[in-house]
Scaffold this motif. Structure first.
Motif, short mmCIF file in Angstrom:
data_model
loop_
_atom_site.label_atom_id
_atom_site.label_comp_id
_atom_site.label_asym_id
_atom_site.label_seq_id
_atom_site.Cartn_x
_atom_site.Cartn_y
_atom_site.Cartn_z
N UNK A 73 0.78 -1.27 -0.54
CA UNK A 73 0.08 -0.07 0.13
C UNK A 73 0.96 1.35 0.10
N UNK A 74 1.71 1.51 0.48
CA UNK A 74 3.01 2.25 0.78
C UNK A 74 3.31 2.40 -0.39
N UNK A 75 4.06 1.40 -1.33
CA UNK A 75 4.35 1.71 -2.75
C UNK A 75 3.04 1.55 -3.99
N UNK A 76 1.39 1.55 -3.00
CA UNK A 76 0.78 2.03 -4.30
C UNK A 76 0.59 0.86 -5.02
N UNK A 77 0.61 0.09 -5.09
CA UNK A 77 0.20 -1.34 -5.29
C UNK A 77 -1.30 -1.70 -4.87
N UNK A 127 -8.11 -0.89 -2.02
CA UNK A 127 -7.34 -3.09 -3.04
C UNK A 127 -8.92 -4.20 -2.27
N UNK A 128 -8.71 -5.40 -2.84
CA UNK A 128 -9.62 -6.14 -3.07
C UNK A 128 -9.77 -6.76 -1.53
N UNK A 129 -10.55 -7.51 -0.66
CA UNK A 129 -11.20 -8.10 0.31
C UNK A 129 -11.97 -8.92 -0.57
N UNK A 130 -11.20 -10.05 -0.75
CA UNK A 130 -12.25 -11.60 -0.89
C UNK A 130 -11.97 -12.26 -0.27
N UNK A 131 -12.99 -13.82 -0.26
CA UNK A 131 -13.25 -14.88 0.27
C UNK A 131 -11.74 -15.29 0.11
N UNK A 132 -11.66 -16.72 1.82
CA UNK A 132 -10.70 -17.22 1.52
C UNK A 132 -10.47 -18.66 0.39
N UNK A 133 -10.50 -18.54 -0.57
CA UNK A 133 -11.06 -19.75 -1.71
C UNK A 133 -10.33 -19.14 -2.98
N UNK A 134 -9.49 -20.15 -4.33
CA UNK A 134 -9.01 -19.75 -5.45
C UNK A 134 -9.60 -19.08 -6.17
N UNK A 135 -11.06 -19.52 -6.08
CA UNK A 135 -11.60 -18.81 -6.84
C UNK A 135 -11.45 -17.50 -6.87
N UNK A 155 -3.61 7.91 1.14
CA UNK A 155 -3.65 7.32 2.24
C UNK A 155 -2.45 7.94 2.95
N UNK A 156 -2.31 7.71 4.34
CA UNK A 156 -1.64 8.54 4.95
C UNK A 156 -0.59 7.27 5.06
N UNK A 157 0.86 7.49 4.59
CA UNK A 157 1.08 6.54 5.01
C UNK A 157 2.41 6.43 5.56
N UNK A 158 2.86 5.14 6.51
CA UNK A 158 3.16 4.70 7.91
C UNK A 158 2.36 5.53 8.69
#
Length: 396
Positions: free
Chosen positions: A322-326, A346-354, A380-383
């Motif tokens: 996140x600090x490097x904007x990836x 970013x994206x928070x997804x279910x804990x499976x490969x699909x 975002x606030x950095x660090x």
């Protein structure tokens, strides 16, 4: 007069707690503190980043003994009358071969096998800090004299009854317990509710200036690949969910995406992961890079950072991405929302490969979403260097 501190951690291998400790050591005011650092394994990558003001203590006698080849250890036990060390080493090795153990079980078996031959620290400290759960916690509780003892907890610490009973007598020796996120605190107190008044939250410390400087020096990818670069950082162990990552990688390959997925880390599942890569014909798609003391050029030049962890105390590599904007795609582990805002940074997804595969494809193909995530990250606030003040308050 300076405050005399001792920090204890298993090693300074490239992992989250270790990076957090090195960052903290780099920020301490050495006009106020003298600092000793105790390690159970020496020669790891991050030792070179320890400030010169910090005194790395000599290895324990048992550490040196355990590093000997078995034949040499047997000879040493005869010539130097180290029979108890040899028996301790053989007992621990024998126990490990009986079945697969969790990290907390391994720590208990190690301490039960070896604690009687591990010498006490001869110095009396103002403050002694075990910067990881398990063996460092047992060592500071039993082998260190200090006016104040503080235990860091940097994983989601759910323990079976045997481990809880064993560890309680060590945590009873501590004045304070530090959890690295609110969720980590909650989970720790599910196991040890009696310590509710002792537990404080101090997030793993990230120094954005250091990370940005390190990201533009040193080398990163060397393969001249011009497709999508996906990066994961984490120990090659069950916790990091490489089974999910490899299955998601196969799905991306089947979808015809021009990508390479790189993994920085080492660990007990290396051979199993390599076998999986070969069996699923992912040799050109899932690349094990080993360990790098400076992972930041890799992060900076990735298109997507992916974390498939099953549990984390905080998730320091996510914070670094996140600090490097990836753009980040991460599984929904316990502490994830201590730093992630779904579809914002970013994206928070279910804990499976699909779900992981779909999240990566969404970042790759939805350009407006990708750009909005990067824009949000840049704002975002950095660090969180202010966390050092919390450490000072605990110490002083």
């Amino acid at each position: 007069m300076k405050i005399n501190l001792l920090f204890v951690i298993d090693s300074l291998d490239c992992a989250g707690a270790e990076k957090s400790l090195v960052t903290l050591l780099g920020l301490l005011d050495y006009s106020k503190f003298t600092v000793d650092l105790m390690l159970f394994a020496h020669g790891k990558e991050l030792e070179k980043l320890v400030p010169k003001e910090v005194k790395i203590l000599q290895p324990l006698r048992y550490t040196n003994f355990s590093n000997l080849r078995l034949n040499d250890a047997i000879i040493a036990s005869i010539t130097k009358s180290e029979y108890r060390m040899l028996l301790s080493r053989l007992k621990y090795s024998s126990n490990l071969r009986k079945k697969k153990y969790s990290n907390s079980q391994k720590a208990r078996l190690f301490w039960q096998s070896t604690s009687k031959v591990i010498e006490s620290n001869p110095t009396e400290y103002d403050v002694a800090i075990s910067y990881a759960q398990g063996v460092p916690t047992f060592y500071v509780a039993e082998k260190v004299r200090a006016k104040k003892k503080i235990a860091w907890v940097n994983v989601s610490y759910r323990l079976a009854a045997t481990e809880k009973q064993f560890q309680k007598k060590y945590y009873d020796q501590y004045d304070k317990v530090v959890a690295v996120s609110d969720t980590t605190k909650e989970i720790f107190l599910e196991t040890f509710p009696a310590y509710s008044k002792l537990v404080n939250v101090v997030y793993d410390i990230n120094n954005p200036h250091f990370i940005n400087e390190m990201a533009i020096i040193g080398e990163g990818y060397k393969d001249n690949f011009d497709g999508i670069r996906i990066l994961t950082i984490g120990r090659l162990a069950h916790q990091k969910g490489y089974d999910i990552a490899l299955d998601a990688c196969k799905k991306l390959k089947d979808a015809g995406v021009p990508f390479r997925w790189y993994a920085l880390g080492k660990g007990p599942l290396k051979e199993e992961i390599k076998k999986n890569i070969e069996e699923n014909e992912l040799t050109d798609h899932f690349i094990l890079l080993g360990v790098e003391s400076n992972p930041y050029p890799y992060i900076k030049n990735a298109d997507v950072y992916v974390q498939t962890s099953k549990f984390e105390g905080y998730g320091i590599a996510i914070a670094e991405a996140r600090m490097l904007n990836i753009p980040v795609v991460t599984t929904r582990f316990d502490a994830v929302f201590s730093q992630m805002i779904d579809e914002k940074n970013g994206l928070v997804v279910d804990m499976n490969s699909e779900a992981v595969c779909e999240g990566i494809l969404k970042i790759i193909h939805n350009h407006s979403l990708r750009e909005s995530i990067i824009k949000y990250q840049k704002a975002e606030k950095k660090g969180n260097l202010e966390e050092v003040e919390k450490v000072y308050q605990l110490i002083e």
